[in-house]
Scaffold this motif. Structure first.
Motif, short mmCIF file in Angstrom:
data_model
loop_
_atom_site.label_atom_id
_atom_site.label_comp_id
_atom_site.label_asym_id
_atom_site.label_seq_id
_atom_site.Cartn_x
_atom_site.Cartn_y
_atom_site.Cartn_z
N ILE A 1 14.04 -31.95 -48.79
CA ILE A 1 13.95 -31.70 -47.34
C ILE A 1 14.97 -30.69 -47.12
O ILE A 1 16.16 -30.66 -47.83
CB ILE A 1 14.28 -32.83 -46.53
CG1 ILE A 1 13.25 -33.97 -46.68
CG2 ILE A 1 14.65 -32.51 -45.00
CD1 ILE A 1 13.30 -35.13 -45.78
N VAL A 2 14.66 -29.55 -46.63
CA VAL A 2 15.68 -28.57 -46.19
C VAL A 2 15.76 -28.19 -44.57
O VAL A 2 14.64 -28.59 -44.01
CB VAL A 2 15.34 -27.09 -46.90
CG1 VAL A 2 15.63 -27.39 -48.50
CG2 VAL A 2 13.89 -26.71 -46.81
N ASP A 3 16.63 -27.88 -44.36
CA ASP A 3 16.73 -27.26 -42.87
C ASP A 3 17.28 -25.95 -42.72
O ASP A 3 17.87 -25.37 -43.69
CB ASP A 3 17.93 -28.02 -42.15
CG ASP A 3 19.07 -28.01 -42.31
OD1 ASP A 3 19.85 -27.15 -42.04
OD2 ASP A 3 19.71 -29.02 -43.11
N GLY A 4 16.88 -25.16 -41.79
CA GLY A 4 17.34 -23.84 -41.37
C GLY A 4 15.98 -22.85 -41.31
O GLY A 4 14.90 -23.55 -41.58
N THR A 5 16.17 -21.70 -40.76
CA THR A 5 15.08 -20.93 -40.62
C THR A 5 15.29 -19.54 -41.11
O THR A 5 14.55 -18.55 -40.51
CB THR A 5 14.84 -20.75 -38.95
OG1 THR A 5 15.74 -20.34 -38.55
CG2 THR A 5 14.31 -22.22 -38.44
N THR A 6 16.01 -19.33 -42.00
CA THR A 6 16.07 -18.10 -42.76
C THR A 6 15.03 -17.48 -43.29
O THR A 6 14.48 -18.27 -44.33
CB THR A 6 17.49 -18.13 -43.83
OG1 THR A 6 18.73 -18.54 -42.84
CG2 THR A 6 17.84 -16.63 -44.10
N LYS A 7 14.33 -16.45 -42.79
CA LYS A 7 12.86 -16.08 -43.32
C LYS A 7 13.04 -15.87 -44.83
O LYS A 7 12.09 -16.57 -45.28
CB LYS A 7 12.41 -15.16 -42.63
CG LYS A 7 12.26 -15.12 -41.21
CD LYS A 7 11.77 -13.82 -40.64
CE LYS A 7 12.84 -12.97 -40.93
NZ LYS A 7 12.79 -11.86 -39.64
N HIS A 8 13.85 -15.14 -45.43
CA HIS A 8 13.78 -14.90 -46.94
C HIS A 8 13.94 -16.51 -47.55
O HIS A 8 13.50 -16.39 -49.00
CB HIS A 8 14.86 -14.01 -47.50
CG HIS A 8 16.13 -14.27 -47.40
ND1 HIS A 8 17.09 -13.96 -46.31
CD2 HIS A 8 17.11 -14.48 -48.29
CE1 HIS A 8 18.10 -14.42 -46.45
NE2 HIS A 8 18.27 -14.49 -47.83
N LEU A 9 14.62 -17.49 -47.13
CA LEU A 9 14.83 -18.57 -48.00
C LEU A 9 13.78 -19.65 -47.73
O LEU A 9 13.59 -20.58 -48.54
CB LEU A 9 16.21 -19.22 -47.49
CG LEU A 9 17.33 -18.33 -48.03
CD1 LEU A 9 18.67 -19.14 -47.25
CD2 LEU A 9 17.48 -18.28 -49.41
N ILE A 10 12.97 -19.54 -46.67
CA ILE A 10 11.87 -20.66 -46.16
C ILE A 10 10.43 -20.11 -46.71
O ILE A 10 9.48 -21.00 -46.84
CB ILE A 10 11.86 -21.00 -44.88
CG1 ILE A 10 11.20 -19.80 -43.75
CG2 ILE A 10 13.24 -21.59 -44.27
CD1 ILE A 10 10.97 -20.13 -42.41
N ARG A 11 10.47 -19.06 -47.15
CA ARG A 11 8.86 -18.31 -47.53
C ARG A 11 8.65 -19.26 -48.60
O ARG A 11 7.51 -19.67 -48.74
CB ARG A 11 9.11 -16.98 -47.89
CG ARG A 11 8.92 -15.99 -46.60
CD ARG A 11 8.75 -14.61 -47.11
NE ARG A 11 8.51 -13.68 -46.05
CZ ARG A 11 9.48 -13.07 -45.38
NH1 ARG A 11 10.61 -12.90 -46.19
NH2 ARG A 11 9.16 -12.34 -44.34
N GLY A 12 9.51 -19.34 -49.67
CA GLY A 12 9.17 -20.26 -50.70
C GLY A 12 8.65 -21.67 -50.75
O GLY A 12 7.86 -22.46 -51.39
N ALA A 13 9.14 -22.40 -49.52
CA ALA A 13 8.93 -23.89 -49.20
C ALA A 13 7.77 -23.91 -48.30
O ALA A 13 7.10 -24.87 -48.46
CB ALA A 13 10.20 -24.19 -48.46
#
Length: 159
Positions: A55-67
């Motif tokens: 489980i991850v939290d946050g909305t930084t686009k370059h970091l959530i793309r992979g998820a």
């Protein structure tokens, strides 16, 4: 509860690891940015490769793309009233000041309050929300929109 508190409680209930994207994005919370490629590599290697889930939290686009493609569910916190965000930020700061968590200066707290206010009301400040919704569009079948603390508690109690 804010996104990190919710994510942490959810991870605990499900018995999986929780990671905050803020920790990958910044070398020092709220201030020193980490190299963008390094932060993507860190989250891919340390989080998204977990075999038992994550489980991850946050909305930084370059970091959530992979998820987005790999995840089962996306909880989108979308409180209608900004006072929820103010409450969460101030409450977190107070708990950290008197607890064991990382301490935030008054300047950092006011900076976050200013940031969330501008993000919500100043259309020239950030196009983050519209970009986020575009990024999430292909995954809308995975989204659970969360509008209140009551709904957060209901989700956690149902597990």
């Amino acid at each position: 509860r804010g996104k990190t508190t919710f994510a942490s409680a959810l991870a605990k209930k499900l018995g999986v690891n929780h990671d905050s994207k803020d920790d990958k994005k910044k070398e020092k919370k709220f201030s020193v940015p980490r190299d963008r490629d390094l932060s993507v590599t860190m989250i891919e290697d340390e989080v998204y490769s977990q075999p038992n889930g994550w489980i991850v939290d946050g909305t930084t686009k370059h970091l959530i793309r992979g998820a987005l493609e790999k995840c089962d569910t996306i909880y989108l916190l979308a409180f209608e009233n900004i006072l929820h965000q103010y409450f969460s930020l101030i409450n977190r700061s107070i708990k950290r000041r008197f607890g064991d968590g990382p301490k935030e200066s008054l300047g950092e707290v006011f900076g976050m309050l200013k940031h969330v206010t501008k993000k919500r009301y100043d259309t020239t400040y950030s196009s983050h929300v519209s970009h986020l919704h575009k990024l999430l569009e292909p995954y809308k079948h995975k989204i659970v929109k969360v509008n209140s603390f009551k709904q957060i508690n209901s989700i956690l109690n149902s597990l």
